[in-house]
Design a protein around this motif. Structure first.
Motif, PDB file in Angstrom:
ATOM      1  N   PRO A 135      42.283  31.223  36.321  1.00 21.00           N
ATOM      2  CA  PRO A 135      41.555  30.835  37.540  1.00 21.00           C
ATOM      3  C   PRO A 135      42.099  31.472  38.812  1.00 21.00           C
ATOM      4  N   TRP A 136      43.343  31.995  38.753  1.00 23.96           N
ATOM      5  CA  TRP A 136      43.933  32.610  39.942  1.00 23.96           C
ATOM      6  C   TRP A 136      43.687  34.111  39.988  1.00 23.96           C
ATOM      7  N   THR A 156      40.920  37.356  39.878  1.00 22.77           N
ATOM      8  CA  THR A 156      39.504  37.633  40.089  1.00 22.77           C
ATOM      9  C   THR A 156      38.872  38.033  38.754  1.00 22.77           C
ATOM     10  N   LEU A 173      36.477  34.691  42.164  1.00 21.24           N
ATOM     11  CA  LEU A 173      37.352  33.943  41.266  1.00 21.24           C
ATOM     12  C   LEU A 173      36.483  33.200  40.248  1.00 21.24           C
ATOM     13  N   GLY A 228      36.296  30.230  39.357  1.00 19.79           N
ATOM     14  CA  GLY A 228      35.754  28.975  39.868  1.00 19.79           C
ATOM     15  C   GLY A 228      34.471  29.139  40.661  1.00 19.79           C
ATOM     16  N   GLU A 229      34.202  30.370  41.079  1.00 19.81           N
ATOM     17  CA  GLU A 229      33.001  30.614  41.886  1.00 19.81           C
ATOM     18  C   GLU A 229      31.800  31.006  41.026  1.00 19.81           C
ATOM     19  N   LEU A 288      44.956  28.804  28.237  1.00 19.30           N
ATOM     20  CA  LEU A 288      45.273  30.003  29.013  1.00 19.30           C
ATOM     21  C   LEU A 288      46.445  30.761  28.377  1.00 19.30           C
ATOM     22  N   PRO A 294      51.850  31.069  37.763  1.00 18.85           N
ATOM     23  CA  PRO A 294      50.730  30.722  38.650  1.00 18.85           C
ATOM     24  C   PRO A 294      50.139  29.355  38.369  1.00 18.85           C
ATOM     25  N   SER A 352      48.730  31.559  48.139  1.00 19.90           N
ATOM     26  CA  SER A 352      48.840  31.649  46.683  1.00 19.90           C
ATOM     27  C   SER A 352      48.086  30.523  45.979  1.00 19.90           C
ATOM     28  N   ARG A 376      44.888  29.752  46.857  1.00 19.84           N
ATOM     29  CA  ARG A 376      43.484  29.937  47.243  1.00 19.84           C
ATOM     30  C   ARG A 376      42.544  29.477  46.109  1.00 19.84           C
ATOM     31  N   TRP A 377      42.954  29.731  44.865  1.00 17.63           N
ATOM     32  CA  TRP A 377      42.075  29.441  43.725  1.00 17.63           C
ATOM     33  C   TRP A 377      41.901  27.960  43.448  1.00 17.63           C
ATOM     34  N   THR A 378      42.788  27.117  44.028  1.00 17.90           N
ATOM     35  CA  THR A 378      42.658  25.686  43.755  1.00 17.90           C
ATOM     36  C   THR A 378      41.719  25.008  44.737  1.00 17.90           C
ATOM     37  N   ARG A 412      35.164  25.065  45.996  1.00 10.03           N
ATOM     38  CA  ARG A 412      34.202  26.062  46.466  1.00 10.03           C
ATOM     39  C   ARG A 412      32.790  25.593  46.177  1.00 10.03           C
ATOM     40  N   ASN A 413      31.876  26.190  46.913  1.00 12.83           N
ATOM     41  CA  ASN A 413      30.459  25.863  46.643  1.00 12.83           C
ATOM     42  C   ASN A 413      29.905  26.752  45.547  1.00 12.83           C
TER      43      ASN A 413
END
Lengths: 282, 329
Positions: A109-110, A112, A151, A153-154, B226, B247, B321, B323-325, B328-329
């Protein structure tokens, strides 16, 4: 233009290679968990020979050990006895020659979308330039060039699974192992994904081992369906699917399809009933 | 996820530590400001609608447009305004309690008034010694915290992944962790060559454990799928660690770093109050010894502000670092 030429070349080479590789042999494999009184046999002595380039669906109710069998091919699980061979080499650990596609939430998820797809080539030691070019090839193959910088999640669930497939293929594996990859998607998306998977497969010709509990999905995709029963897991039927390719979703109404479906369902029904009675007795 | 991790960490900590954690929890509510605001706005809207209807139906003599205006104003007043109002009320109560020498179990007779604290603060701002106190404290925090981050994250990662290391190290953590920083002071003075080094040691110790435990927690909650995905893509153990475990643990590590910062201030103050010649904790305690009561409160407020500011900085540094958590829409 230049890049595209390079890509087609790469694909042709791959296709040639894949004809001779991707044979999966499962020889007298038994898989069990725990030991002593708690010993639980998940997969009973199973033997299979999957020729290169074949699309095999393993069909069965949940908990019948079909994922366990796939995990032993992936190298996550060591069989209690017997061997798993890929092109005559014993499988002892996970590796990039067996691309794995999971049900969901398996993208990093981190990273792209681009970085996810480029992960395998990067680990394999390709230069950044090569990694980028491979990632771009697969991004355009799954039609998500515009999403490279996003990412996971998007993305929608269907897009995430496409990226998952692309990520597994970016290593040019001999066999693609898919563990209910469309199980979490809605019915419409699933149909589209199935068709696009067949398109990708026809281009790559990789051996595919596809786990599902959806009879229609199995028939639509497979050259061959292996039906598994639970407690302990074993293969109870090995059916060939002779439907012509390329297949489109409207074949689901053809006579052959319906016949095959009836056959599959009767096998599964017997097994499900057995499992149901077992569970009510306990 | 962060909030949960934080709660978990505060849960299994002794009371003293929990107190110092409070400013952070406030920070959290500030960060989540938007969501809480929108939800309170929703409820306000609901309430105003409900009242409006009932009034309109029962008493027609009251003019609905006026009411509507009042409610509109009420809706507009967001939590910032209410917060300022609430603080002002508190200040006035404090002022009244001190000038009337309120003394009923709690004694306000010797407590400085808000105004005297304000003027003492302004006086201190003009004094270089005041800045030296602050800088000395900041330096101690910087040194102790850096070492704690380095050792804490390292230890956490190792014992999170290795069962053997965990079995070896965890008993130490379980024994030492519940001992409050203050309890370390006598031994620290005996152990370390200088007063300065013993204060830094106590500060370091305070930050260390929250950081280790959050790191272990983060490593443990790495999704297995993962790890499997990375293995099947050809990654070996070290690469899995670098590309997946680290991460995945980062959100938990980040909240541990923020908690660690709070606790290190707490520990620093304990050390400075009891020994030393400089530092904002020393300043505060010294004000008490010199019967300079307004400066006590000045010291306290500065400590609070520095604690919040440094925790905020930790969060700010960690944000890119994570940002991914973010949702988001």
């Amino acid at each position: 233009m230049k890049a595209e030429k390079g890509l087609t070349k790469e694909r042709v080479i791959h296709q040639k290679k894949s004809i001779s590789r991707g044979r999966v042999n499962i020889n007298d494999v038994t898989i069990s968990f725990g030991s002593g009184a708690n010993k639980n046999i998940a997969v009973e002595t199973t033997t299979l020979d999957i020729p290169p380039g074949e699309f095999v669906c393993i069909l069965g109710p949940s908990g019948c050990g079909k994922s366990t069998l796939l995990n032993s091919v992936a190298g996550y699980i060591k069989p209690a006895s017997g061997q798993v061979l890929l092109d005559e080499k014993e499988v002892t650990q996970p590796g990039p020659d067996r691309g794995m596609v999971f049900q969901q939430h398996s993208l990093f998820p981190w990273k792209t979308v681009h970085e996810n797809i480029a992960f395998g080539p990067k680990i394999a030691g390709h230069s950044q330039k090569e990694c980028d070019s491979i990632a771009n090839t697969f991004l355009s193959m799954i039609g998500l060039q515009g999403m490279a910088g996003k990412l996971p999640g998007e993305l929608s669930g269907g897009m995430q699974q496409r990226v998952g497939i692309a990520r597994a293929l970016a290593n040019y594996p001999s066999v693609l192992l898919m563990d209910e990859p469309f199980g979490a998607l809605d019915a419409q998306t699933r149909l589209i994904m199935q068709e696009s998977l067949l398109n990708i497969w026809s281009e790559f010709g990789t051996t595919v081992l596809f786990i599902t509990h959806d009879v229609d999905e199995a028939i639509f995709l497979a050259d061959r369906i292996l039906i598994m029963s639970a407690g302990p897991g074993s293969i109870i039927a090995d059916l060939n699917v002779e439907l012509p390719r390329p297949r489109h979703s409207d074949i689901a109404t053809s006579e052959e399809f319906v016949d095959l479906k009836r056959k599959c369902l009767s096998h599964i029904r017997k097994e499900s009933l057995k499992a149901f009675e077992c569970s009510t007795n306990h | 996820m962060n909030v949960r991790a934080l709660e978990k960490c505060t849960d299994d900590r002794p009371d003293e530590v929990e107190n110092i954690l409070l400013p952070e929890e406030q920070n959290f509510t500030v960060e989540n400001h938007d969501s809480t605001k929108s939800s309170t706005e929703d409820t306000l809207e609901l309430k105003s609608d409900g009242v409006d209807h009932s009034v309109g139906s029962t008493k027609k003599t009251l003019k609905p447009p006026v009411l509507e205006k009042v409610f509109a104003l009420y809706k507009k007043t967001d939590s910032l305004f209410i917060g300022v109002l609430s603080i002002s009320v508190g200040l006035v109560l404090w002022h009244l309690a001190t000038i009337y020498s309120f003394n009923f179990y709690i004694n306000f007779q010797n407590i400085p008034t808000p105004l005297s604290v304000g003027s003492a603060f302004i006086t201190q701002l003009a004094d270089t010694e005041f800045y030296i106190h602050i800088l000395v404290s900041l330096k101690r925090i910087l040194v102790a915290y850096s070492i704690a981050v380095f050792l804490g994250v390292g230890t956490g990662l190792v014992i999170g992944r290795s069962r053997m290391m965990r079995a070896a190290v965890l008993p130490y953590i379980e024994i030492i962790r519940p001992i409050p920083a203050v309890a370390w002071i006598p031994l620290a003075i005996l152990m370390w060559p200088t007063e300065e080094s013993s204060i830094v040691y106590i500060t370091f110790l305070g930050a260390l454990f929250p950081i280790i435990l959050s790191t272990v927690h983060g490593v443990e909650q790495t999704p297995e799928v993962l790890v499997r995905a990375a293995l099947s893509l050809g990654a070996k153990r070290s690469k899995v660690f670098l590309h997946v475990v680290l991460p995945a643990a980062l959100p938990s590590i980040a909240s541990g770093l923020a908690i660690g910062m709070g606790v290190s201030w707490f520990s620093l103050l304990a050390g400075e109050v009891i020994s030393g010649q400089y530092g904002i904790g020393y300043f505060t305690w010294n004000a008490y010894s010199l019967i300079n009561y307004p400066d006590i409160v000045v010291g306290m407020l500065v400590i609070g502000a520095l604690g919040s500011l440094s925790t905020f900085l930790v969060r700010l540094i960690m944000r890119p670092s994570l940002r991914w958590t973010l949702p988001r829409n």
